[in-house]
Design a protein around this motif. Sequence first.
Motif, short mmCIF file in Angstrom:
data_model
loop_
_atom_site.label_atom_id
_atom_site.label_comp_id
_atom_site.label_asym_id
_atom_site.label_seq_id
_atom_site.Cartn_x
_atom_site.Cartn_y
_atom_site.Cartn_z
N GLY A 163 0.66 -1.14 0.15
CA GLY A 163 0.01 0.09 0.08
C GLY A 163 0.76 1.32 0.13
O GLY A 163 0.13 2.14 0.02
N ARG A 164 1.99 1.18 -0.01
CA ARG A 164 3.06 2.53 -0.22
C ARG A 164 3.06 3.10 -1.50
O ARG A 164 3.02 2.44 -2.59
CB ARG A 164 4.43 1.93 0.38
CG ARG A 164 4.33 1.54 1.70
CD ARG A 164 5.75 1.35 2.29
NE ARG A 164 6.58 2.79 2.20
CZ ARG A 164 7.93 2.81 2.49
NH1 ARG A 164 8.82 1.81 2.69
NH2 ARG A 164 8.57 3.84 2.41
N ASP A 165 3.21 4.38 -1.56
CA ASP A 165 3.64 5.09 -2.74
C ASP A 165 5.02 4.54 -3.41
O ASP A 165 5.96 4.12 -2.65
CB ASP A 165 3.58 6.59 -2.68
CG ASP A 165 2.30 7.23 -2.39
OD1 ASP A 165 1.27 6.38 -2.41
OD2 ASP A 165 2.01 8.49 -2.14
N VAL A 166 5.01 4.45 -4.83
CA VAL A 166 6.13 3.95 -5.43
C VAL A 166 6.69 5.10 -6.26
O VAL A 166 5.74 5.43 -7.25
CB VAL A 166 5.75 2.62 -6.21
CG1 VAL A 166 7.00 2.27 -7.00
CG2 VAL A 166 5.50 1.54 -4.89
N LEU A 167 7.91 5.06 -6.65
CA LEU A 167 8.43 6.04 -7.70
C LEU A 167 9.66 5.19 -8.39
O LEU A 167 10.56 4.75 -8.01
CB LEU A 167 9.16 7.34 -7.08
CG LEU A 167 9.86 8.12 -8.11
CD1 LEU A 167 9.05 8.84 -9.14
CD2 LEU A 167 10.73 9.28 -7.32
N GLY A 168 8.98 4.75 -9.52
CA GLY A 168 9.99 3.77 -10.32
C GLY A 168 10.57 4.41 -11.41
O GLY A 168 9.94 5.25 -12.29
N ILE A 169 11.82 4.34 -11.66
CA ILE A 169 12.65 4.92 -12.67
C ILE A 169 13.31 3.90 -13.22
O ILE A 169 14.28 3.12 -12.80
CB ILE A 169 13.58 5.78 -12.10
CG1 ILE A 169 12.96 7.17 -11.24
CG2 ILE A 169 14.50 6.58 -13.15
CD1 ILE A 169 13.81 8.01 -10.58
N ALA A 170 13.17 3.62 -14.60
CA ALA A 170 13.80 2.51 -15.39
C ALA A 170 13.46 2.83 -16.85
O ALA A 170 12.54 3.50 -17.26
CB ALA A 170 12.84 1.48 -14.86
N GLN A 171 14.58 2.55 -17.53
CA GLN A 171 14.61 2.76 -19.27
C GLN A 171 13.48 2.16 -19.71
O GLN A 171 12.80 1.08 -19.10
CB GLN A 171 15.99 2.37 -19.78
CG GLN A 171 16.16 1.04 -19.59
CD GLN A 171 17.61 0.51 -20.14
OE1 GLN A 171 18.43 1.49 -19.73
NE2 GLN A 171 17.84 -0.29 -20.60
N THR A 172 12.98 2.54 -20.96
CA THR A 172 11.86 1.83 -21.69
C THR A 172 12.40 0.49 -21.82
O THR A 172 13.34 0.07 -22.06
CB THR A 172 11.70 2.51 -22.87
OG1 THR A 172 10.36 2.08 -23.47
CG2 THR A 172 12.66 2.50 -23.75
#
Length: 483
Positions: A39-48
């Motif tokens: 239930g936590r907020d997620v910030l995902g950074i990844a290349q396409t």
Amino acid sequence: MTKFTDLKLDPKVLKNVAAAGYDTPTPIQAGAIPPALEGRDVLGIAQTGTGKTASFTLPMITMLARGRARARMPRSLVLAPTRELAAQVAENFDVYAKGTKLTKALLIGGVSFKEQDLLIDRGVDVLIATPGRLLDHFERGKLLLTGVQIMVVDEADRMLDMGFIPDIERIFSLTPFTRQTLFFSATMAPEIERVTNTFLSNPVKIEVARAATTSETIEQAVVKIKPSRKDRTAKEKRDVLRALIVQEGDACSNAIVFCNRKVDVDIVAKSLKKHGYNAEPIHGDLDQSKRMEVLNGFRDGNIRFLVASDVAARGLDIPSVSHVFNFDVPSHAEDYVHRIGRTGRAGRSGKSFTICVPSDAKNFDAVQRLVEKEIPELASPIAEAKSEEKPSDNAEAQSEKPKRSRRRRGSSKSDAPEVEATEVKSEPPEAAAQEAPAKEQKQEKQEKQNNPRNGRNRDNRVVGMGDHMPGFIAKSFDERRTG
């Protein structure tokens, strides 16, 4: 090594994942799914091309298994920048939610409002939309966002490029403060960071690769050309593009050709067709039905070359694209990452070629700074073809040209004495030669008298009056007074 079975997903979801042929999550999936399920907020950074779509669809389906949708009040919301990406998310949802009772609606442009309203009225668990069409439904009073429990923003950096950030901020304000937010992006521009700081609450940050990196499985190259004339730039770039395709041969099984402008997309596609290549254009001005028809044809292998604007740089999940050609250097360096990310997916190898003219030098330098590597330069395939011509043929062609020119000069000289001979024969006899100076002096005097410009206009014409001149104008002042 982590398996999908270790991620506490719903058994039905695990069954569907296995049926799709997956058993090991990608790094972004392994990092994002556990905190999302908590239930936590997620910030995902990844290349396409790293599997971001499954990173939010799998936990979303698991969490929505409990509960029931109400009319006009979706339980979850997925925002995508383009119709194609939104449609791809919908397809992924159908695959992974098979066997569950969850419902979805896809709100994109180019589709009837009436059909979409009917779906919303029945109540949907997952609402997948582009920002503009979502706000259209909201402003028409057909949609309420107060029941959203999970909100997903996919390809946030593309949202920024397309000017959707104000719309995103407004949609955030229409959803409950208690919502869970999953935010995914390939790059982190300052504006994106500001939005995440404003609307995400203590997010878990998963960064599986440095922002704006390119896959190591992609072989990159640039071809720099200097057009012979400015107005021939586009044509010579098309020549180079076809020469690159010929040079790659059968290895180029299919490819996406990216252009910066929609008008160039159509021109390049027509040029490839004219030269016998199976190519089709895709850009934002096409009807949605036509765009989907072209995409499906490219996925099925019926179309070899897809000529696209950046609308197709995101959300095209086509694993087997062998080549990417940048007909233009992208104006935004981040778009380069997304363009070439269409090839070399899922561990496969791929190739990308960029055609660069002197006016693109600034944008190309920005690309190299962003990816933090120097892209190898290749010689123009057209220049190489010219250099392979036989020198003996060139020498022969050069030797023939002076011979022809000397022959012409010789013939003109041989004609000259004949002209001079006729002129000598036509000379007057001695008596006429003595009278000639007197006649010439008399004629010159008469011209000076008749010409009001004192002989400067030798043809006896008055400027502006045509070939005819009234007689009184030709008279001298003395003659006028006596007359």
